[in-house]
Structure formats: C-alpha cells, structure tokens
Scaffold this active site. Structure first.
Site, PDB file in Angstrom:
ATOM      1  N   GLU A 168       0.837  -1.183   0.000  1.00 22.77           N
ATOM      2  CA  GLU A 168       0.000   0.000   0.000  1.00 22.77           C
ATOM      3  C   GLU A 168       0.882   1.246   0.000  1.00 22.77           C
ATOM      4  O   GLU A 168       1.931   1.285   0.635  1.00 22.77           O
ATOM      5  CB  GLU A 168      -0.863   0.010   1.267  1.00 22.77           C
ATOM      6  CG  GLU A 168      -1.433  -1.347   1.573  1.00 22.77           C
ATOM      7  CD  GLU A 168      -2.927  -1.435   1.362  1.00 22.77           C
ATOM      8  OE1 GLU A 168      -3.581  -0.386   1.346  1.00 22.77           O
ATOM      9  OE2 GLU A 168      -3.422  -2.561   1.219  1.00 22.77           O
ATOM     10  N   CYS A 226       3.278   8.420   1.484  1.00 24.44           N
ATOM     11  CA  CYS A 226       3.720   7.454   2.501  1.00 24.44           C
ATOM     12  C   CYS A 226       3.979   6.129   1.793  1.00 24.44           C
ATOM     13  O   CYS A 226       3.076   5.577   1.166  1.00 24.44           O
ATOM     14  CB  CYS A 226       2.632   7.305   3.557  1.00 24.44           C
ATOM     15  SG  CYS A 226       2.990   6.033   4.788  1.00 24.44           S
ATOM     16  N   CYS A 279       5.178  -7.184   7.546  1.00 20.76           N
ATOM     17  CA  CYS A 279       6.169  -6.706   8.516  1.00 20.76           C
ATOM     18  C   CYS A 279       6.432  -7.801   9.541  1.00 20.76           C
ATOM     19  O   CYS A 279       5.533  -8.547   9.911  1.00 20.76           O
ATOM     20  CB  CYS A 279       5.656  -5.452   9.230  1.00 20.76           C
ATOM     21  SG  CYS A 279       6.915  -4.666  10.257  1.00 20.76           S
ATOM     22  N   CYS A 332       4.256  -5.386  16.183  1.00 21.75           N
ATOM     23  CA  CYS A 332       3.695  -4.416  17.130  1.00 21.75           C
ATOM     24  C   CYS A 332       2.217  -4.760  17.322  1.00 21.75           C
ATOM     25  O   CYS A 332       1.499  -4.997  16.349  1.00 21.75           O
ATOM     26  CB  CYS A 332       3.844  -2.985  16.599  1.00 21.75           C
ATOM     27  SG  CYS A 332       5.572  -2.542  16.324  1.00 21.75           S
ATOM     28  N   CYS A 373      -0.777  -2.799  15.460  1.00 23.15           N
ATOM     29  CA  CYS A 373      -0.628  -2.472  14.042  1.00 23.15           C
ATOM     30  C   CYS A 373      -1.213  -3.575  13.162  1.00 23.15           C
ATOM     31  O   CYS A 373      -0.919  -4.754  13.357  1.00 23.15           O
ATOM     32  CB  CYS A 373       0.857  -2.283  13.727  1.00 23.15           C
ATOM     33  SG  CYS A 373       1.164  -1.913  11.992  1.00 23.15           S
ATOM     34  N   GLY A 431       5.846  -2.309   6.635  1.00 19.23           N
ATOM     35  CA  GLY A 431       7.215  -2.803   6.746  1.00 19.23           C
ATOM     36  C   GLY A 431       8.109  -1.974   7.644  1.00 19.23           C
ATOM     37  O   GLY A 431       7.760  -0.881   8.067  1.00 19.23           O
ATOM     38  N   SER A 484       9.728   5.105  16.600  1.00 15.37           N
ATOM     39  CA  SER A 484       8.446   4.759  17.218  1.00 15.37           C
ATOM     40  C   SER A 484       8.708   4.358  18.667  1.00 15.37           C
ATOM     41  O   SER A 484       9.172   3.248  18.929  1.00 15.37           O
ATOM     42  CB  SER A 484       7.780   3.618  16.455  1.00 15.37           C
ATOM     43  OG  SER A 484       7.502   4.050  15.141  1.00 15.37           O
ATOM     44  N   ASN A 515       6.331   4.816  21.562  1.00 12.74           N
ATOM     45  CA  ASN A 515       5.056   4.122  21.855  1.00 12.74           C
ATOM     46  C   ASN A 515       4.856   3.638  23.287  1.00 12.74           C
ATOM     47  O   ASN A 515       3.787   3.141  23.624  1.00 12.74           O
ATOM     48  CB  ASN A 515       4.822   2.938  20.903  1.00 12.74           C
ATOM     49  CG  ASN A 515       4.651   3.398  19.465  1.00 12.74           C
ATOM     50  OD1 ASN A 515       4.343   4.553  19.223  1.00 12.74           O
ATOM     51  ND2 ASN A 515       4.860   2.514  18.522  1.00 12.74           N
ATOM     52  N   ASN A 557      -5.364   4.342  15.616  1.00 14.66           N
ATOM     53  CA  ASN A 557      -6.331   4.114  14.550  1.00 14.66           C
ATOM     54  C   ASN A 557      -6.807   2.681  14.685  1.00 14.66           C
ATOM     55  O   ASN A 557      -6.003   1.760  14.645  1.00 14.66           O
ATOM     56  CB  ASN A 557      -5.676   4.325  13.181  1.00 14.66           C
ATOM     57  CG  ASN A 557      -5.336   5.778  12.951  1.00 14.66           C
ATOM     58  OD1 ASN A 557      -6.189   6.645  13.087  1.00 14.66           O
ATOM     59  ND2 ASN A 557      -4.083   6.056  12.641  1.00 14.66           N
ATOM     60  N   CYS A 604      -2.259   5.565   9.784  1.00 10.84           N
ATOM     61  CA  CYS A 604      -1.125   4.835  10.362  1.00 10.84           C
ATOM     62  C   CYS A 604      -1.575   3.516  10.948  1.00 10.84           C
ATOM     63  O   CYS A 604      -2.546   3.458  11.703  1.00 10.84           O
ATOM     64  CB  CYS A 604      -0.506   5.613  11.521  1.00 10.84           C
ATOM     65  SG  CYS A 604       0.215   7.149  11.066  1.00 10.84           S
TER      66      CYS A 604
END
Ligand code: SAH
Length: 411
Positions: free
Chosen positions: A97, A166, A173, A177, A180, A224, A277, A279, A353, A396
């Site tokens: 994407e 982006c 990936c 996480c 995600c 990724g 990141s 987090n 998100n 994201c």
C-alpha cells in the site's frame, strides 16, 4: 537488477549501473543519463516510450529483457478527506500500500500542516535557521518560472507544499507491534530499491505532480520496517534524492527501533530525517506493545538516539501511539519527558487508529490533550497528528493488503 530469466529492471538502477548496462550494449555512456531521465523524471512505463533513444536501441534493450519495472496500480481508494490509498502490485503478484495525503500527514515539519508549521517555527528559533526560508524562496521562484512557461498543472493552487507520500518498504512486517494491522500479515518479502522508488513514481504520475517544482514530502511509514530492509531502503532514498528530485530534508524514515541500524544510518551520505516509534514510556510496557524491545530495550534505544549525529536544524521525531487506558496516563507522559530530557527532539502523538483484530481502544481526547500539555510543560515540543484517510483504512497502522480487508466492516 537481475530478475527471473534474464530480465533487467531499470527502476532501481543508479547512474553507475545504468552506465554499465548501456556500455555492455555498445552504447555511449550519456545514454545512461537519458534512460535515468526517462525512468525517474518522465516516469515512462516501458522501454518503447524512451523517446530519446533510437528505435533500434529500444528494440535491442527489449530483446535483451530490459523492462522499466514500474508497479501496476491495482486499486485506488479515495477518502472523504482527499487521502488516496493505492495498492501497488509487482511482477510476482505481491502488492503493498502507498498513500497520498494532499494536505500532509499532519505531523512532519515541512508538510505545510499546522503541526508541521509549528515544528518549522520551532526549528527556526535556532540561530542558523535561515535555510528553510531560503529554500522556500527558491521554490517560489521555481514555481513562478514554471507558471510563466508551462501550462497550468493540476497541482497549482492546490498543492502548495502540503502533499505527502507514505511508502512501504516490505510486503508485510516482521516486527509484530500489537496495535498495528500490518503486523497481522507477518513479513512476506523485502521490496527492492526499484519497488520502493517505483511506488513514488507511480503516485507522482497518477497525481500529475513533479518534484522539485511541486514540494513533495515523503515518509517511509507504510508497510514494513525500513531498517530491516536496510540496503534497499538506503539505495531507494539516494535514488529519490538524486534522480527523482525529492529534497532530502522533506523525507522522513520511521523505525520501530532497530538499534544497530540507527547507529549505521547516522553515517549515511544521503539520509532522510529520522523518526523513532517510541510508543511506551517504560520497558515493561514497551515489551508488551512492541516485542522487539526485548532485543533492543529503551536504554539501548535512547543511547542510539542521544549519539545520533543531527545536522543543522534537524531533530529526531519520536512517535507515540496513544492506546486508551494502556499508555496514555499522565504518569506515562512524565516518564516520556524523563526519557527525552535534553534531547533535540519532538514528539508526534498519534491516537490509535482502530482496525479489525486490534485489541486496543482509541484514547479519550482529554487524555491526548493532557499528555501533550505535560510534554510541552517539560519543554518537549509535542504535536497531535490528525488521522488521515481512516475511512479507507489509509491511516497509520491500518495498511494491510486490501484484498484481505475488503470484507472487513467499516471502522
Ligand atoms: N516500521 C516503522 C514504520 C511503519 S509504522 C515503524 O514502526 O516506525 C509507522 C507508524 O505508525 C509508527 O510510528 C507506528 O507506531 C504507527 N502505528 C502503527 N499502528 C498504528 C495504529 N493502529 N494507529 C496509529 N498509529 C499506528
């Protein structure tokens, strides 16, 4: 790059490699420049379209199995906020994407967004902060010249330095996480440098914009982990700067925290800005949310960030995804402030998100505001990123092969 059965893709080759290719076809080396211009600036999709080469040479290259290697745009989703999510497909059927945000991503300096502008102003407080003004001046002159000599382009008046692309660096990936969506895919394979650059070329072509006349920001924040595909990522960044013409200072790479590569990246000749990141505010929490923290913990990560060689007017961006009731408490904000004390950095706060298969909740707005206030009061510039394209799963952490989410309920 050698593909199956003698095929050679032009996208991804640098000047040196193109020179070797044309020389082996018995052609003078200036042909390398012509090919580079056709592939990276005009964004041709086939050798037959490279009109600066003779018909004969085009036919010979095609016979030799030379292709451009541009990704095919398989699908395209347009969000109510103008964000466009592309599904870019490659020769082996794999796809990733790529996202176009006409008004920036709401967080990186230079994207023209409110947060970005605040960050630029913050940077301009430094004594040597004239570089951005000069760049802006040069870009205005280039735009004026263009408007005097060329037919108006779609971007004019609409695309005043706000657009951000982006891009993805891997199919899937491996980092896992917990918040995600891409993580749910696992990693299928690395993208080649040509496939990384090809996503940008395809989107520029589709949007009818061209750097450097159009200010384009680029973030390596799609699917990724760029630092787990390090060589290809670095080569792609060089090609994007040197051939496609996107300014280095308008690119940002985001890593989940592959510590040895952060050290290595500091020494690169061409190097986008760095985002990390974070987090989480302590090791227990970070290990729970990002299992890679077991291997490279906060101490190692902060050490790498502290010794990272920043250039003039550069800062490290720390991203912090806020998960309701998990890492969004005032105490977490205070711990983050402590971790980042004395560092030349800013923090981008991202409200989670949501997506199918993600167990966490979006934080309450007051919690986000309070988190930001605590950081700011501790002297750390903190910005809240506006989600883009949530309705089309372009925000994201929502990127996942479109076919696999096509049947999922709307968020
Ligand atoms: N692998 C890289 C780049 C891709 S993720 C990295 O980890 O940085 C880009 C950003 O999106 C990261 O900061 C990540 O923490 C964030 N992100 C991932 N999932 C998210 C979600 N569901 N909501 C909000 N942000 C998310």
């Amino acid at each position: 790059m050698q593909k199956d059965a003698g095929q050679i893709e032009l996208l991804g080759l640098d000047r040196q490699e193109l020179a070797t290719l044309v020389e082996s076809a018995g052609e003078p080396s200036y042909r390398a420049r012509q090919i580079a211009e056709a592939v990276y600036r005009q964004r041709v999709e086939s050798v037959a379209e490279i009109s600066t080469l003779s018909q004969q040479l085009r036919a010979k290259l095609e016979e030799d199995g030379v292709l451009v290697g541009a990704p095919r745009i398989d699908r395209r989703f347009v969000s109510l906020d103008g964000t466009v999510r592309y599904l870019s497909a490659f020769a082996d059927g794999q796809s990733v994407e790529t996202v176009w945000m006409p008004e920036g991503d709401g967080g990186e300096a230079g994207d023209g967004s409110e947060a970005g502008e605040q960050a630029e102003r913050f940077a301009n407080l430094s004594p040597s902060g004239t570089e951005a003004q000069l760049d802006d001046h040069e870009e205005s002159i280039a735009a004026l010249k263009r408007s005097a000599t060329q037919k108006p382009r779609r971007s004019q008046g609409q695309n005043q330095g706000r657009s951000t692309i982006c891009i993805s660096s891997q199919v899937g990936c491996a980092v896992d996480c917990q918040f995600c969506l891409t993580a749910l895919l696992g990693v299928k394979r690395n993208l080649t440098a040509g496939e990384i650059v090809g996503q940008v070329c395809a989107v520029l072509k589709d949007q009818n914009v061209s750097p450097p006349e159009d200010r384009i920001n680029l973030v390596f924040m799609g699917m990724g982990e760029p630092f787990l595909n390090y060589e290809n990522f670095v080569k792609a960044a060089r090609l994007l700067v040197e051939e496609v013409g996107i300014a280095e200072r308008r690119m940002t790479v985001s890593t989940a925290g592959i510590v040895p590569r952060i050290h290595e990246f500091g020494g690169e000749r061409v190097r986008p800005k760095l985002a990390i990141s974070l987090n989480a505010s302590n090791d227990a929490l970070r290990t729970r949310l990002m299992p890679l923290n077991k291997k490279w913990n906060l101490e190692m990560l902060m050490d790498a960030a502290r010794v990272y060689p920043l250039r003039t007017r550069e800062w490290i961006t720390f991203e912090y995804v806020l998960l309701g009731g998990v890492n969004d408490a005032p105490e977490n904000a205070r711990e983050v402030a402590e971790l980042l004390k004395g560092m030349r950095c800013k923090v981008n706060l991202i409200a989670l998100n949501p997506g199918p298969g993600i167990e966490f909740a979006t934080p309450q707005a007051e919690r986000v505001a309070e988190f930001q206030t605590i950081l700011r009061e501790a002297g750390i510039p903190a910005f809240v990123r506006r989600p883009r394209g949530r309705d089309i799963y372009a925000a994201c952490g929502q990127l996942k092969r479109t076919v696999e989410i096509a049947t999922a309920p709307a968020p």
